[in-house]
Every structure is written in C-alpha cells, then in structure tokens.
Motif scaffolding. Sequence first.
Motif, PDB file in Angstrom:
ATOM      1  N   UNK A 289       0.804  -1.223   0.000  1.00  0.00           N
ATOM      2  CA  UNK A 289       0.000   0.000   0.000  1.00  0.00           C
ATOM      3  C   UNK A 289       0.838   1.276   0.000  1.00  0.00           C
ATOM      4  N   UNK A 290       2.097   1.159   0.412  1.00  0.00           N
ATOM      5  CA  UNK A 290       2.957   2.344   0.441  1.00  0.00           C
ATOM      6  C   UNK A 290       3.994   2.202  -0.667  1.00  0.00           C
ATOM      7  N   UNK A 291       3.902   3.066  -1.673  1.00  0.00           N
ATOM      8  CA  UNK A 291       4.683   2.877  -2.896  1.00  0.00           C
ATOM      9  C   UNK A 291       6.195   2.859  -2.656  1.00  0.00           C
ATOM     10  N   UNK A 292       6.865   1.971  -3.338  1.00  0.00           N
ATOM     11  CA  UNK A 292       8.324   1.873  -3.291  1.00  0.00           C
ATOM     12  C   UNK A 292       8.971   3.187  -3.745  1.00  0.00           C
ATOM     13  N   UNK A 293       8.301   3.891  -4.687  1.00  0.00           N
ATOM     14  CA  UNK A 293       8.867   5.143  -5.218  1.00  0.00           C
ATOM     15  C   UNK A 293       9.156   6.156  -4.114  1.00  0.00           C
ATOM     16  N   UNK A 294       8.299   6.176  -3.091  1.00  0.00           N
ATOM     17  CA  UNK A 294       8.502   7.138  -2.003  1.00  0.00           C
ATOM     18  C   UNK A 294       9.817   6.852  -1.290  1.00  0.00           C
ATOM     19  N   UNK A 295      10.097   5.588  -1.054  1.00  0.00           N
ATOM     20  CA  UNK A 295      11.349   5.235  -0.374  1.00  0.00           C
ATOM     21  C   UNK A 295      12.563   5.466  -1.274  1.00  0.00           C
ATOM     22  N   UNK A 296      12.382   5.276  -2.568  1.00  0.00           N
ATOM     23  CA  UNK A 296      13.471   5.603  -3.498  1.00  0.00           C
ATOM     24  C   UNK A 296      13.747   7.107  -3.474  1.00  0.00           C
ATOM     25  N   UNK A 297      12.673   7.899  -3.345  1.00  0.00           N
ATOM     26  CA  UNK A 297      12.854   9.354  -3.239  1.00  0.00           C
ATOM     27  C   UNK A 297      13.577   9.718  -1.946  1.00  0.00           C
ATOM     28  N   UNK A 298      13.239   9.044  -0.856  1.00  0.00           N
ATOM     29  CA  UNK A 298      13.921   9.281   0.421  1.00  0.00           C
ATOM     30  C   UNK A 298      15.410   8.976   0.275  1.00  0.00           C
ATOM     31  N   UNK A 299      15.705   7.889  -0.404  1.00  0.00           N
ATOM     32  CA  UNK A 299      17.106   7.504  -0.629  1.00  0.00           C
ATOM     33  C   UNK A 299      17.843   8.564  -1.442  1.00  0.00           C
ATOM     34  N   UNK A 300      17.213   9.064  -2.482  1.00  0.00           N
ATOM     35  CA  UNK A 300      17.837  10.098  -3.318  1.00  0.00           C
ATOM     36  C   UNK A 300      18.058  11.377  -2.501  1.00  0.00           C
ATOM     37  N   UNK A 301      17.075  11.738  -1.683  1.00  0.00           N
ATOM     38  CA  UNK A 301      17.203  12.924  -0.842  1.00  0.00           C
ATOM     39  C   UNK A 301      18.346  12.743   0.164  1.00  0.00           C
ATOM     40  N   UNK A 302      18.512  11.540   0.676  1.00  0.00           N
ATOM     41  CA  UNK A 302      19.616  11.257   1.603  1.00  0.00           C
ATOM     42  C   UNK A 302      20.969  11.467   0.914  1.00  0.00           C
ATOM     43  N   UNK A 303      21.076  11.023  -0.318  1.00  0.00           N
ATOM     44  CA  UNK A 303      22.330  11.183  -1.069  1.00  0.00           C
ATOM     45  C   UNK A 303      22.624  12.659  -1.326  1.00  0.00           C
ATOM     46  N   UNK A 304      21.592  13.432  -1.658  1.00  0.00           N
ATOM     47  CA  UNK A 304      21.802  14.869  -1.893  1.00  0.00           C
ATOM     48  C   UNK A 304      22.196  15.579  -0.588  1.00  0.00           C
ATOM     49  N   UNK A 305      21.590  15.157   0.514  1.00  0.00           N
ATOM     50  CA  UNK A 305      21.949  15.733   1.811  1.00  0.00           C
ATOM     51  C   UNK A 305      23.397  15.407   2.146  1.00  0.00           C
ATOM     52  N   UNK A 306      23.792  14.173   1.892  1.00  0.00           N
ATOM     53  CA  UNK A 306      25.174  13.760   2.151  1.00  0.00           C
ATOM     54  C   UNK A 306      26.152  14.562   1.292  1.00  0.00           C
TER      55      UNK A 306
END
Length: 544
Positions: A289-306
Amino acid sequence: MSDNKPHINAIFKYGSAWEYIFENQRFINEFCSDVLEDYIVSQRWYGGKASALKYIDIESFFKIENENDLFYGVVLEVNFKEAFVQEYFLPIGLVKEKDYVDHNIIARINLNGEKGYLVDAILLESFRSQIFDKIVEGNKYKYNKVEFRRGRKCKASAYESSKFLSAEQSNTSIIFNDKYILKFFRRVYTDQNPDYEISKYLTNKGYFTNTPGYAGSITIKFSDKNIMTLALMQELIPNQGDAWEYFVQNIEKAYRKLTEKQYNVKSLNVLKKYNQIKVDDIDPKLLKWFDRDIFEDVEKLALRTAEMHITLGMERINASFTPTAYTYDYTVWLKNRLMYMLDNRINLLENNLHKLDGMMVEMANDLLDHKKKIKKRFLDFDESQLKSERIRVHGDYHLGQVLVQDRDFFIIDFEGEPESTIRDRKVKQPPLKDVAGMFRSFSYAVYATIFNNIDHYQHPVKDLFHSAEVVYSYMVGVFLNAYIEKVQNNNVNIGYLNEIEFLLEYCLLEKAIYELGYELNARPQWSIIPLKGIVNILKQNNDE
C-alpha cells in the motif's frame, strides 16, 4: 494600506528636490515617526509584530541611480520597548502623481509643488531593471561601499523581464529573465547573511551542484569586518514545487490506497530505532500500500543531503568552513541556548493548555511531567565523549527547503533558523542536526496526512498512529542507510554508531521542542505533531 492610516491621507510637503531629500532633516524626522511607524507594521516581511515598537531610525541610506532614475536604499533601525533592535532594508522610489498606477503607497509627498507618492521601489520595474543591470555589470559604489557583484553562475548580458515570487513572507524575491532569482533580505544584519555565504561557497567549490548557483549579490561594507548582505541572486531551478508538497501528495495517495484496500496495518512492525535498511529489504507487506517510489525518493534525498555535507566539510583553508572538534565553549553555548529555549516552550505550553483538546492535552501534560528529564537530557551533552566533527550546516533543513525536479532534489535557503541570531546561525554544528530536521519533516508529512484526512479513514486512530510509526521508521532507516554510507566513504567524520545515535536523538529532541513553540504561536491545533514527536522520543528511551 487602509485609509484610516494617517500618513496615507496626509501630504508631506518639502522644499527639497528628490535628489537631496535625505539632506532635509524635517523629512527624515517625519519619515521615521509619522510615516514608517504606520507603514512598516503592516508589511508581511516585518518580524516585530509581537513586540511594541518604540521608534525608528535611519541607520544608513544610499543612492541607486542611472541616467534616468534615482532610488534610495534605506537601512532602518527599529527599536522596541522590550530593549532590543531589528534592522530592515527598504528601497524607496518616487512616483509622480500623473504616473501613479496601483503601488503600495508608503506616503503622499509634495516636493517643490510637484505631487507624488513614495513607494517600495521593488514594485517598480525601472528599479528592478536597474538593479539587475548593476549586478550584471558588477558596478561598485563608494558610498558606504555598496557593492553590486556578479557571480560565477550569471550568464546574462542585460535585463529582459521580471516578476515576483509570491509565496514568500519574510523576504521579497524577483525572477529575472526567467533564469535568475534575486532575494531581497528584508530583515538584515551587520554580518554576511548565511544564505549568501554558503551559496557562494558551494558554487565556488563546484562539487555540490544540487543547489541554485551563486549569480550575484548586493552588499554594504561598513568596515572590513562589518558587511551587510542586502540581496542574493541565484540560478532559477526549474521545478515541480517543493518536497513538502511532493511527499505529502504521495503519502496521501498511499493512505487512500490503505483505506480502499483495508490493509491490516497491525501486522506491520516498526523498525528498531535508527535501524538502517536498503529499499530492496523493505517489508513487502508495507509495499502493498505504500509505494516503493517514495522510499526511493527518500534515498535520493539522503544522497543529496550527504553531498551537501561532504562539500561543506571539505574545506581546509577558509576558517568559516573548516571542520571543527567539539569544545567546552561549544557545549556552554549549546546548553545555554537549549535551556533558554526549553524554559520558553514550557512557559508557552503552560499558558496555552486551554487552546488544546483531546489527546493533545494528555501529551502536553506528559511533556510537563517529564520536563526535568528533558532538561537532564540536554544537560548531559559531554563534548569529551564525542570524536566526530562539527561543520557549517543548513540549519533549518526540512522538506520545504527542497525543490523537486524530475524526482531529483535541489536544496535551497541557507539562512538558518529564524529565531536564532545571525552569529548563532553560523556556529558549526553536527551535520546530523540537518538529518534530524529532515526526519522531523518526514514525521510532519505522515502525521499531517493523517490529521488532515482523519474523517476519511476507516481504520481506528490507534492503528493509523501505528501505521505512521511504521512508515516513519522505514523512511528513517532508508535515509540513514544511504546517508551514512555516502558521508563515511567521503571522509565526513560523523562518528561511530553510538555517537551517531546520541547526536541524532539529541538533535531530534531539540528540533521537536523548537517546533512546539512555532505551533503554539501560529497554529495550536498542529501542536500535536511536535508533542507526538517528543512523547515518542521519551517513550523510546523508557523502553530501552
């Protein structure tokens, strides 16, 4: 402005030409007392509305002119009865009565028999075009050393067009030539603005490109150590909005799906605190029910923050940016700051309990019952136990400070926390403070989705809260996994796991307490989100 303001109906008459108006002492006196005291309090960018204005002085002024037009840049010193001072920047222009269209009037004025209007010059295209051309040309003025600087990312040759960015409150931003955005800082400080300082640094380093590039600025140099930033120009990043809207929309879609399919959220387990996890290892039951895309976006945001922190932590020459160990002086500064903030929030909560209802009252009382425990947590900070380093950080990092472009993320607005002094915003902090700010924003996004749509969901509130904690724990786990690996592989010293968890939890509690003050003042019904965050942190520690 409404017509009941005396300065709108009055016409101020002077026997001076516009080019000599600031040599007229009567004008200065009346401008400060009879005009500005009414005008400034009604402006969206004025930050002193909660305080009692005492008087206004002109700290500095300078001419902005070309062969056709003359404007003034005015730095105002606003003095308050509570014995503190704020400074504001107000550029002013004169519009002749026959040329007046529909501008925000500061005052009606008569100069040597010719009637006109004083207006905020930013509203005039002639002013905006002149400002842009001066930045492009890189002109420098001698009066108070006003400098128009062209930045590395400015490729323009001349002014073409301008329009306002309407969303802002505390500053005024203008889009030029559909390629650049110029932010006028309304509240100004006799120090370099962190947004200007960090934007310029990141652009010149050239490693971190997921932020608007520095394209120009306007500053006043009073002396070698006293520089006031008036405006910052950056590249305009084409985007689909900010990450807050983006994540909330996607989380709302997931929760609609949860309701439609009636998934059993009680079967999902909350991850262990700060457990790192890859997207591929997320519980398949959650991804129903909770799309994988959201977690992929979280991962991308983590990389940009890093990547942001890697660049901010790579400096070895410029003392403003070199990584620094934890010191006793830093600990004293931190504890004094947090004790003041905590006492303020406790008093604010006690005085506003009557505005809260339902479970908010229970959470508020829980916080008040544990205020000594929170104070002890803040006072337990011991710099001698920390082996990591502090760096310059974003300082006010959340989803609203991130632009979305084709599922990639661009980080903006390095001004820092609005409540902090300009010097406090420049203190080097643990990079995990930014990470904690983003985690609090994730929590806000999930809980705001639930609270804003509570009547549309068929699950009991208890189950919805459980689902929120599940989702939040996975967002945190995915972010941490990507972030920690990236920064450690690029020599940013954030410490070993125990130190990471201590700093992260310390910063999360600090951020939630900070948020509570904002919510109690601005929108009390949202206080439940920081209260829930504080209660969760306290509960997690009791469970250990």
